[in-house]
Design an enzyme around this catalytic site. Structure first.
Site: not given
Ligand code: PGA
Length: 245
Positions: A8, A10, A91, A93, A161, A167, A206
């Site tokens: 992803n 982003k 997601h 976010e 997740e 992140g 992560s």
């Molecule tokens: P990350 O993000 O691997 O940077 O923690 C995962 C995601 O948001 O899908």
């Protein structure tokens, strides 16, 4: 079950990233037992498609409606036309920053599936919910209200997740991931009956080359959704390799 590894990106990536996409697509060919995708900014679908080979080009969101006065949004048909074969929905976010509800996420998933896209439906709890002992019930509720009831397991995957792991460099323990993925599988059985065993349930949050082998060897972990570590082939390809073991 074939493992699915999706990056992803982003709001990252530009034409200068095409060499990374090339190298990631090459890894997809080197590990034919693994399905590999990249959820890219829409601006990169067309240029990436020319480099994709077997790589699944994906979107990070889709609008639930086919057309209309929705400034800034893209429909499922538009994503397909631009070269996407997959979309992420729900997601955390977007749930947090765009205020998307389970009902919104379900409508987006249905729109994606109806257009022939593969869908990755994200669920996950906050740190406060986990500390209050609510993680499994929060995720079960998200599944209950966002999973399209008739979803085809060949076309839809769940991504667990935990929000506190995204992140942050704080990865969930293998024991916590195993427990949650078993709980997700049980909830899927309640919601979809015998089809439950066929849905791929990915872990995200992560994921790195270091922790991927342990996570991907865990029961009921059928792949990974990878943010930061998917931005370069150097970091992402070892995760794809771990899924091939
Ligand atoms: P990350 O993000 O691997 O940077 O923690 C995962 C995601 O948001 O899908």
């Amino acid at each position: 079950m074939r493992k699915l590894i999706v990056g992803n990106w982003k709001m990252n990536g530009s034409l200068a990233s095409l060499a990374e996409i090339d190298a990631i697509a090459q890894a997809g060919q080197d590990y034919p037992k693994v399905d590999v995708g990249l959820a890219l900014p829409a601006t990169l679908f067309a240029p990436a498609a020319a480099h994709a080979g077997g790589l699944i080009i994906g979107a990070q969101d889709v609008h639930a409606r086919p057309s209309g006065a929705f400034t800034g949004s893209l429909s499922a048909a538009m994503l397909c036309e631009a070269g996407a074969r997959l979309t992420i929905v729900g997601h955390s976010e977007r749930r947090a920053m765009q205020g998307e509800t389970d009902a919104d996420v379900q409508a987006k998933a249905m729109a994606g599936l109806a257009a022939g896209l593969h869908v990755i439906l994200c669920v996950g709890e906050t740190l406060a919910e986990r500390e209050a002992g609510l993680a499994e019930s929060v995720v079960a509720s998200q599944l209950e209200f966002s999973l399209p009831g008739d979803a085809d397991p060949a076309k839809l995957a769940i991504a667990y997740e935990p929000i506190w792991a995204i992140g942050t460099g704080k990865v969930a323990s293998v024991a916590d991931v195993a427990a949650m993925h078993a709980a997700i599988r049980a909830k899927l059985a309640e919601l979809t009956g015998p089809r439950a065993a066929q849905f791929r349930v990915l872990y995200g949050g992560s994921v790195t080359a270091d922790n991927a082998p342990g996570l991907l060897a865990t029961a009921d972990v059928d792949g990974a959704l990878v943010g930061g570590a998917s931005l370069t082939a150097a970091n992402f390809v070892p995760i794809i390799a771990a899924a091939a073991l």
